[in-house]
Design a protein around this motif. Structure first.
Motif, PDB file in Angstrom:
ATOM      1  N   ASN A 270       0.828  -1.202   0.000  1.00 35.91           N
ATOM      2  CA  ASN A 270       0.000   0.000   0.000  1.00 35.91           C
ATOM      3  C   ASN A 270       0.866   1.257   0.000  1.00 35.91           C
ATOM      4  O   ASN A 270       2.060   1.211   0.307  1.00 35.91           O
ATOM      5  N   LEU A 271       0.236   2.365  -0.299  1.00 39.52           N
ATOM      6  CA  LEU A 271       0.879   3.660  -0.117  1.00 39.52           C
ATOM      7  C   LEU A 271       1.230   3.809   1.356  1.00 39.52           C
ATOM      8  O   LEU A 271       0.399   3.577   2.236  1.00 39.52           O
ATOM      9  N   ALA A 272       2.482   4.182   1.641  1.00 43.72           N
ATOM     10  CA  ALA A 272       2.925   4.356   3.025  1.00 43.72           C
ATOM     11  C   ALA A 272       2.308   5.610   3.633  1.00 43.72           C
ATOM     12  O   ALA A 272       2.332   6.687   3.026  1.00 43.72           O
ATOM     13  N   THR A 273       1.777   5.471   4.822  1.00 35.40           N
ATOM     14  CA  THR A 273       1.141   6.606   5.502  1.00 35.40           C
ATOM     15  C   THR A 273       2.113   7.759   5.698  1.00 35.40           C
ATOM     16  O   THR A 273       1.750   8.929   5.525  1.00 35.40           O
ATOM     17  N   GLU A 274       3.365   7.447   6.057  1.00 37.51           N
ATOM     18  CA  GLU A 274       4.351   8.505   6.287  1.00 37.51           C
ATOM     19  C   GLU A 274       4.595   9.330   5.022  1.00 37.51           C
ATOM     20  O   GLU A 274       4.738  10.551   5.078  1.00 37.51           O
ATOM     21  N   ASP A 275       4.651   8.658   3.868  1.00 35.89           N
ATOM     22  CA  ASP A 275       4.873   9.362   2.601  1.00 35.89           C
ATOM     23  C   ASP A 275       3.685  10.257   2.262  1.00 35.89           C
ATOM     24  O   ASP A 275       3.845  11.395   1.802  1.00 35.89           O
ATOM     25  N   LEU A 276       2.477   9.732   2.497  1.00 38.22           N
ATOM     26  CA  LEU A 276       1.267  10.509   2.251  1.00 38.22           C
ATOM     27  C   LEU A 276       1.222  11.739   3.152  1.00 38.22           C
ATOM     28  O   LEU A 276       0.969  12.857   2.691  1.00 38.22           O
ATOM     29  N   VAL A 277       1.486  11.550   4.439  1.00 40.93           N
ATOM     30  CA  VAL A 277       1.421  12.666   5.385  1.00 40.93           C
ATOM     31  C   VAL A 277       2.486  13.718   5.068  1.00 40.93           C
ATOM     32  O   VAL A 277       2.227  14.919   5.150  1.00 40.93           O
ATOM     33  N   TYR A 278       3.679  13.270   4.700  1.00 44.11           N
ATOM     34  CA  TYR A 278       4.748  14.207   4.328  1.00 44.11           C
ATOM     35  C   TYR A 278       4.278  15.108   3.179  1.00 44.11           C
ATOM     36  O   TYR A 278       4.459  16.320   3.209  1.00 44.11           O
ATOM     37  N   THR A 297       6.579   5.008  15.067  1.00 43.90           N
ATOM     38  CA  THR A 297       5.683   3.850  15.049  1.00 43.90           C
ATOM     39  C   THR A 297       5.991   2.945  13.864  1.00 43.90           C
ATOM     40  O   THR A 297       5.973   1.711  13.978  1.00 43.90           O
ATOM     41  N   SER A 298       6.312   3.560  12.751  1.00 46.12           N
ATOM     42  CA  SER A 298       6.667   2.808  11.549  1.00 46.12           C
ATOM     43  C   SER A 298       7.904   1.947  11.777  1.00 46.12           C
ATOM     44  O   SER A 298       7.929   0.752  11.445  1.00 46.12           O
ATOM     45  N   GLU A 299       8.929   2.539  12.368  1.00 44.58           N
ATOM     46  CA  GLU A 299      10.151   1.794  12.668  1.00 44.58           C
ATOM     47  C   GLU A 299       9.889   0.685  13.686  1.00 44.58           C
ATOM     48  O   GLU A 299      10.437  -0.413  13.584  1.00 44.58           O
ATOM     49  N   ASN A 309      11.443  -1.226   6.082  1.00 38.66           N
ATOM     50  CA  ASN A 309      10.454  -0.159   5.976  1.00 38.66           C
ATOM     51  C   ASN A 309      10.319   0.264   4.516  1.00 38.66           C
ATOM     52  O   ASN A 309      11.304   0.597   3.863  1.00 38.66           O
ATOM     53  N   ALA A 310       9.097   0.259   4.002  1.00 35.62           N
ATOM     54  CA  ALA A 310       8.861   0.628   2.606  1.00 35.62           C
ATOM     55  C   ALA A 310       8.564   2.110   2.422  1.00 35.62           C
ATOM     56  O   ALA A 310       8.343   2.558   1.292  1.00 35.62           O
ATOM     57  N   SER A 311       8.574   2.866   3.522  1.00 35.45           N
ATOM     58  CA  SER A 311       8.296   4.301   3.426  1.00 35.45           C
ATOM     59  C   SER A 311       9.562   5.072   3.111  1.00 35.45           C
ATOM     60  O   SER A 311      10.526   5.046   3.881  1.00 35.45           O
ATOM     61  N   ARG A 312       9.559   5.794   2.020  1.00 39.86           N
ATOM     62  CA  ARG A 312      10.722   6.606   1.648  1.00 39.86           C
ATOM     63  C   ARG A 312      10.912   7.768   2.624  1.00 39.86           C
ATOM     64  O   ARG A 312      12.031   8.140   2.951  1.00 39.86           O
ATOM     65  N   ALA A 313       9.813   8.358   3.073  1.00 40.61           N
ATOM     66  CA  ALA A 313       9.915   9.475   4.010  1.00 40.61           C
ATOM     67  C   ALA A 313      10.535   9.018   5.329  1.00 40.61           C
ATOM     68  O   ALA A 313      11.383   9.712   5.898  1.00 40.61           O
ATOM     69  N   SER A 314      10.130   7.855   5.800  1.00 39.39           N
ATOM     70  CA  SER A 314      10.698   7.332   7.046  1.00 39.39           C
ATOM     71  C   SER A 314      12.197   7.090   6.905  1.00 39.39           C
ATOM     72  O   SER A 314      12.998   7.484   7.760  1.00 39.39           O
ATOM     73  N   LEU A 318      14.818   9.422   8.993  1.00 35.81           N
ATOM     74  CA  LEU A 318      15.592   8.723  10.002  1.00 35.81           C
ATOM     75  C   LEU A 318      17.084   8.781   9.695  1.00 35.81           C
ATOM     76  O   LEU A 318      17.908   8.929  10.596  1.00 35.81           O
ATOM     77  N   SER A 319      17.426   8.674   8.411  1.00 31.76           N
ATOM     78  CA  SER A 319      18.838   8.776   8.008  1.00 31.76           C
ATOM     79  C   SER A 319      19.383  10.156   8.304  1.00 31.76           C
ATOM     80  O   SER A 319      20.510  10.317   8.781  1.00 31.76           O
ATOM     81  N   LYS A 320      18.566  11.182   8.034  1.00 37.80           N
ATOM     82  CA  LYS A 320      18.970  12.562   8.306  1.00 37.80           C
ATOM     83  C   LYS A 320      19.198  12.764   9.798  1.00 37.80           C
ATOM     84  O   LYS A 320      20.166  13.401  10.217  1.00 37.80           O
TER      85      LYS A 320
END
Length: 324
Positions: A270-278, A297-299, A309-314, A318-320
Motif C-alpha cells: 500500500n501507499l505508506a502513511t508517512e509518505d502521504l502525510v509528508y 511507530t513505523s520503525e 520499511n517501505a516508506s521513503r519518508a521514514s 531517520l537517516s537525516k
C-alpha cells in the motif's frame, strides 16, 4: 439519480495553481495497516503487537484506524483474533475503529461485540476478481453488501464502502470507469457514508485515475469519495495528488507501506502513511498527525515484524536524524 457535471477545467486549474487554498484545510487519512497491511502476512503477528500498533496509531493523531476483519480464520488466519483485538485496544476519543465485514455471518459475529461501532463492506468492479476473491459475481456480491449494510444500519453502525479493481483487474484487464461510477452510486444508495475507490493492483497512473474520477464525480458527491492506492508502479502519491486536485479530501494508506494485493505481480504494498502525510503537510493540509511520532511507530512495527520499511519518508528522515 441524475449525475452532476464534471468539475470544470477552470476550477481544477485554480486548485492546482493556488496552493495557498489548501493551507490549513482538513484532510483525513484512513490508516489501514492493522487490517489491510497485515491480513496477507504469512507469519502470524501476535495479538498484543496488533493492539499496541493500533494504540500507537491512535496516539499520533489519526482519526480513522481500521482495526481488524471479521472474516473466517479458515480463509484469513491472520485476522482470527478479531474479537480480542477490537476488545483490547484503547478507544481514543474522536477516533473511529472500523472492522471489515464480508457477509451477514461476519456481521452477526461483529454485532456480538459491543466495541464494534463501524464496519466496512467491499465489492469488486471486475467479474474475474469478484469470483476469485469472494466466489460470486459482481451482482451477487453487491446484493450481499446491500443486505449487510441494511442490517448494520438497523443496529446503528456506520458503514463505509470499498470498491476493488477500480483501474484494472489481474484477470479481466482494464476496468471501465462507468462501471465503477455505477457501483459507487449503488453503495451510497445502500447507506454507506463514504466510498473508497481501490486501485487494488496498483496499475493506475495520473491519466487513468483522472479519467476514473471524472466519471465517478458524475455519480457521487466528491465529499463522499475516498481513494485507496497501491504503489506497485510507484504512482500512488501522484495518484493521490490527482484526487486532491479533483477535490477529494480522504485517502487510505498503510503504516510503513505494509500490505499489498496477493494477486498483483510485483506488488510492493500500500501507499505508506508517512509518505502521504509528508506530502499533505508540504501542501499545507491539516491532518492532525504528528509525523515524527508516526515515523517512530513505523520503525517499531517493522522491527517487530522483522521487515524493511517501505516508506521513503521514514527512511530519509531517520537517516537525516542519524547524521545530525
Amino acid at each position: 439519480m441524475l449525475r452532476s457535471a464534471v468539475p470544470s477545467a477552470v476550477s481544477i486549474r485554480t486548485l492546482v495553481n493556488n496552493p495557498s487554498s489548501k493551507s490549513g484545510e482538513a484532510f483525513r487519512v484512513v490508516e489501514v495497516g492493522a487490517r489491510d497491511g497485515l491480513q496477507n502476512e504469512k507469519k502470524m503477528v501476535p495479538t498484543a503487537i496488533k493492539v499496541e500498533l493500533i494504540n500507537k496509531l491512535s496516539e499520533v493523531g489519526l482519526k480513522t484506524v481500521e482495526a481488524t476483519s471479521y472474516v473466517s480464520p479458515k480463509w484469513v488466519p491472520q485476522m482470527g483474533d478479531h474479537d480480542n483485538v477490537i476488545t483490547q485496544i484503547k478507544k481514543y476519543p474522536g477516533v473511529a475503529y472500523p472492522v471489515l465485514v464480508p457477509n451477514l455471518a461476519g456481521l452477526k459475529n461483529a454485532l456480538q461485540n459491543e466495541n464494534v461501532k463501524e464496519i466496512a463492506v467491499f465489492g469488486a468492479a471486475s467479474e474475474g476478481f469478484s469470483k476469485k476473491n469472494i466466489n460470486c459475481s459482481i451482482e451477487e456480491g453487491f446484493n450481499r453488501i446491500k443486505e449487510v449494510t441494511e442490517e448494520a444500519l438497523k443496529n446503528n453502525l456506520r458503514v463505509r464502502g470499498y470498491i476493488s479493481t477500480v483501474i484494472a483487474c489481474p484477470y479481466d484487464g482494464k476496468t471501465k470507469p462507468s462501471v465503477v461510477a455505477d457501483l459507487t452510486e449503488k453503495l451510497l444508495s445502500f447507506g454507506c457514508y463514504e466510498v473508497s475507490l481501490g486501485d487494488t493492483i496498483g496499475a493506475g497512473g495520473a491519466g487513468s485515475v483522472g479519467r476514473l474520477l471524472d466519471e465517478v464525480s458524475k455519480a457521487a458527491p466528491l465529499e463522499k469519495l475516498a481513494v485507496h492506492f497501491h504503489d506497485t508502479y510507484g504512482q500512488a502519491l501522484s495518484n493521490v495528488l490527482v484526487a486532491i486536485n479533483r477535490g477529494i479530501r480522504v485517502a487510505d494508506s498503510s503504516i510503513a507501506g505494509l500490505g499489498g494485493c496477493p494477486y498483483a505481480v510485483g506488488a510492493t504494498g500500500n501507499l505508506a502513511t508517512e509518505d502521504l502525510v509528508y506530502m499533505l503537510h508540504d501542501l499545507g493540509f491539516n491532518t492532525g498527525i504528528n509525523l515524527p511520532k508516526l515515523i517512530q511507530t513505523s520503525e517499531w512495527i517493522c522491527a517487530q515484524m522483522g521487515r524493511n520499511n517501505a516508506s521513503r519518508a521514514s527512511i530519509a528522515l531517520l537517516s537525516k536524524k542519524k547524521k545530525l
